[in-house]
Design a protein around this motif. Sequence first.
Motif, short mmCIF file in Angstrom:
data_model
loop_
_atom_site.label_atom_id
_atom_site.label_comp_id
_atom_site.label_asym_id
_atom_site.label_seq_id
_atom_site.Cartn_x
_atom_site.Cartn_y
_atom_site.Cartn_z
N PRO A 1 0.82 -1.20 0.00
CA PRO A 1 0.00 0.00 0.00
C PRO A 1 0.87 1.27 0.00
CG PRO A 1 -0.70 -1.53 1.74
CD PRO A 1 0.61 -2.02 1.21
N THR A 2 0.45 2.23 -0.84
CA THR A 2 1.18 3.49 -0.94
C THR A 2 0.34 4.67 -0.46
OG1 THR A 2 0.47 3.55 -3.24
CG2 THR A 2 2.73 2.85 -2.83
N ILE A 3 -0.98 4.53 -0.47
CA ILE A 3 -1.85 5.63 -0.05
C ILE A 3 -2.98 5.07 0.79
CG2 ILE A 3 -3.30 7.56 -0.81
CD1 ILE A 3 -1.86 7.51 -3.48
N ILE A 4 -3.11 5.57 2.01
CA ILE A 4 -4.19 5.12 2.89
C ILE A 4 -4.76 6.35 3.59
CG2 ILE A 4 -3.30 2.79 3.28
CD1 ILE A 4 -2.00 3.76 5.85
N SER A 5 -6.02 6.28 3.99
CA SER A 5 -6.53 7.46 4.67
C SER A 5 -7.69 7.18 5.60
CB SER A 5 -6.91 8.55 3.66
OG SER A 5 -8.05 8.19 2.96
N THR A 6 -7.93 8.11 6.48
CA THR A 6 -9.09 8.13 7.36
C THR A 6 -9.77 9.47 7.09
OG1 THR A 6 -8.11 9.37 9.19
CG2 THR A 6 -7.63 7.01 9.10
N PRO A 7 -10.92 9.74 7.73
CA PRO A 7 -11.56 11.05 7.50
C PRO A 7 -10.68 12.24 7.89
CG PRO A 7 -13.12 9.53 8.43
CD PRO A 7 -11.78 8.83 8.48
N HIS A 8 -9.65 12.02 8.70
CA HIS A 8 -8.84 13.14 9.19
C HIS A 8 -7.51 13.32 8.50
CE1 HIS A 8 -11.79 13.25 12.35
NE2 HIS A 8 -11.60 11.96 12.51
N TRP A 9 -6.92 12.21 8.06
CA TRP A 9 -5.58 12.30 7.47
C TRP A 9 -5.41 11.27 6.37
CZ3 TRP A 9 -3.68 7.51 8.00
CH2 TRP A 9 -3.99 6.78 9.16
N THR A 10 -4.43 11.57 5.52
CA THR A 10 -4.00 10.63 4.48
C THR A 10 -2.50 10.45 4.64
OG1 THR A 10 -5.75 11.22 2.94
CG2 THR A 10 -3.74 10.36 1.95
N LEU A 11 -2.04 9.21 4.53
CA LEU A 11 -0.59 8.95 4.54
C LEU A 11 -0.23 8.42 3.17
CD1 LEU A 11 0.34 6.97 7.81
CD2 LEU A 11 0.81 9.37 7.30
N ASN A 12 0.85 8.96 2.59
CA ASN A 12 1.29 8.38 1.32
C ASN A 12 2.80 8.18 1.31
OD1 ASN A 12 2.86 9.85 -0.98
ND2 ASN A 12 1.79 11.47 0.14
N ALA A 13 3.16 7.08 0.69
CA ALA A 13 4.58 6.80 0.41
C ALA A 13 4.62 6.15 -0.96
CB ALA A 13 5.18 5.89 1.47
N GLY B 1 5.14 7.36 5.86
CA GLY B 1 4.72 8.15 4.70
C GLY B 1 4.35 9.56 5.10
N GLY B 2 4.35 10.44 4.12
CA GLY B 2 4.02 11.84 4.36
C GLY B 2 2.54 12.00 4.65
N MET B 3 2.24 12.86 5.61
CA MET B 3 0.85 13.04 6.04
C MET B 3 0.26 14.27 5.37
SD MET B 3 -0.26 13.22 9.98
CE MET B 3 -1.74 14.07 10.49
N SER B 4 -0.96 14.10 4.85
CA SER B 4 -1.70 15.22 4.27
C SER B 4 -3.14 15.13 4.76
CB SER B 4 -1.62 15.17 2.74
OG SER B 4 -2.21 13.98 2.26
N GLY B 5 -4.01 15.97 4.20
CA GLY B 5 -5.41 15.92 4.62
C GLY B 5 -5.74 16.99 5.63
N PRO B 6 -7.02 17.07 6.03
CA PRO B 6 -7.49 18.18 6.87
C PRO B 6 -6.71 18.38 8.17
CG PRO B 6 -9.20 16.50 6.59
CD PRO B 6 -8.12 16.18 5.62
N ALA B 7 -6.16 17.30 8.73
CA ALA B 7 -5.46 17.43 10.02
C ALA B 7 -4.23 18.30 9.96
CB ALA B 7 -5.09 16.04 10.55
N ILE B 8 -3.61 18.45 8.76
CA ILE B 8 -2.34 19.21 8.72
C ILE B 8 -2.54 20.69 8.43
CG2 ILE B 8 -1.13 17.12 7.91
CD1 ILE B 8 -0.60 18.72 5.24
N LYS B 9 -3.78 21.11 8.24
CA LYS B 9 -4.02 22.50 7.82
C LYS B 9 -3.41 23.54 8.75
CE LYS B 9 -7.73 24.89 8.29
NZ LYS B 9 -9.10 25.43 8.31
N PRO B 10 -3.54 23.40 10.06
CA PRO B 10 -2.96 24.44 10.94
C PRO B 10 -1.44 24.54 10.81
CG PRO B 10 -4.52 23.08 12.15
CD PRO B 10 -4.30 22.40 10.83
N ILE B 11 -0.79 23.41 10.53
CA ILE B 11 0.67 23.44 10.34
C ILE B 11 1.01 24.21 9.07
CG2 ILE B 11 2.74 22.02 9.91
CD1 ILE B 11 1.40 19.83 11.64
N ALA B 12 0.22 23.95 8.00
CA ALA B 12 0.44 24.66 6.73
C ALA B 12 0.24 26.16 6.92
CB ALA B 12 -0.50 24.11 5.66
N VAL B 13 -0.81 26.55 7.62
CA VAL B 13 -1.10 27.98 7.83
C VAL B 13 0.06 28.65 8.56
CG1 VAL B 13 -2.62 29.62 9.04
CG2 VAL B 13 -3.62 27.70 7.77
N ARG B 14 0.57 27.99 9.59
CA ARG B 14 1.70 28.57 10.34
C ARG B 14 2.95 28.68 9.47
NH1 ARG B 14 6.51 26.26 11.33
NH2 ARG B 14 5.55 24.36 12.14
#
Lengths: 272, 314
Positions: B57-69, B214-227
């Motif tokens: 598996p290279t991409i997996i996700s939950t409603p809050h985050w996605t991990l990809n490698a 894997g790198g984390m993306s998705g709605p959970a990382i938004k505050p980190i991106a904003v900062r």
Amino acid sequence: MTCGCCHNRLPVTHRIASVKRETEQVTSFTFAVSLGAKPGQFVMVWLPGVDEVPMSIANDDGKQLQITFFAVGDTTKKLALLKKGDLVGLRGPFGTHYEWKPKQHLSLVAGGYGAAPMFFAASEAAKDQCTLTAIVGARSKEHLLYLDAFAKLKGTTVSVATDDGSQGHKGYNVELLSALLKGKKKPDQVFACGPERMLVAVSDLCHEQKVPCQISLERYMKCGYGLCGNCTVDPLGIRLCTDGPVVKNELARTITEFGKYHRDHLGKKHSL
Amino acid sequence: MSLSQTVRGVTFQNPTVLASGIWGITASSWRRVAANGAGGITTKSLWLAEHKGHPNPTIISTPHWTLNAVGVPDAGLEKAREEIGDYNKKKPVPLIANIIANTVDNYGKTAAEIVQLQPDFLEVNISCPNVEDEFGKPFACSVRDASAVTKAVKAVSGKIPVFIKLSPNVDDIGSIASACAEAGADGFTVINTVGPGMAIDLRSRLPILANKVGGMSGPAIKPIAVRCIADVYRATGGKFPIIGTGGIMTGEDAIEFLLAGATLIGIGTAIGYRGAEVFRMVCEEMTAWCEAEGVKSVTELTGGMHRALSSSRP
């Protein structure tokens, strides 16, 4: 903001409830779990520590899920060695599914291990009082799949074609479909699953005979839910994991790479 | 109400851009994303030669985050020529070519080849967290390396603006951005995925991703991106365009990114949550918000938080 649509995107491992050796190279696993899958949908099958591959679902009756696979690549060869009780990850179901109306007459064209998803479609359509003709094809007698299972379904006629004539019609299953479509009782719809060359022949025939048709198209998949884009097809750019794998013939015929080439995990083109 | 943004001389009809790595392999798919309302397209990272990715598996996700490698697979230069060439023949929206390499020299060589294909911008991926086993820490984690890559690319990029894609996984993203700005960068893409993270299957007790992390993306990382956007904007004096990306799901998320300092906003993982139509949805939501608030053009929003902060100081 979150949504309820993505509960199926983490693989969960399940123990194999039973193993059936269908032919020398084809194996079926049953799991004591339902994913609520519909005929034509696929599941990502994960062998921990090895790889995860897409597979058509052979049955999901609300209690048990079955997959049937051909041990052709590294992962499927390793999967075929597993025994009852071993762990396999399942993620899905994903993609579109075959659609019919109650009491329709359906012709199902199955090539090779395409017989598995065709059986799933047949068993569900039979519950809707559809009358079915299953046209099952394979290289030779020993590669035919699901014949007994089809025969047990209510309102189902089974016809067989083998390349070498060892059982049924000698030649392609599409030749049997051709005779059926040119006969007096045309089916309301044709469903097909099998090698892409067979699908092209079914698509051409149904187009020519003006019979609605749904076919299952396979491309290399990673995420299974429309994110990675590995399974997009030219020239539409649609993703076959979400807009497929089951596509109506009108759509299939606008996919210019259909029957011509596919892309590998790097996105590189390979002729069919 | 105008959503149009002109960045380094290139006009985008709206600020949404397909982020690199998502659905970005072929000209057909770029056009499909544009047809869904994206104002611009970023290619998946392009390598000089063929580069294999990781097994599934290279991409997996939950409603809050996605991990990809996924591991940055690519078929190499020949495919880039074919697909970008095809796209340029009938180009609905600007194209940002994302490039990657394993050495500073190879960044220069890759850039020199890709600029010949005339993309609107070059985006330089120095921040992928999925290939550390192969290449070590990303170039974006060191002031010296990030600066060296920027110089190598700028030496060959001619008139094509160069955006450096930064990593959030550093102590001080502002100092990395300042170093790249001094080395000649024309803008920044902020941020690449977070972490890396890990998810474990309970019964097998094994990591789910074949690459383990894997790198984390998705709605959970938004505050980190904003900062991170706010840090880069402040560190570079608000003088550099920023493509803000990381966790955007809605039009209001996009506006928040603009206020932090972004000019364009990258959308990727949200396609998995809201579908391909997410670009049009985000634009409609931005328009609705701006109209309700009396904002006439999104251009006035960029960096708004920094101006609000200075005016609120006694």
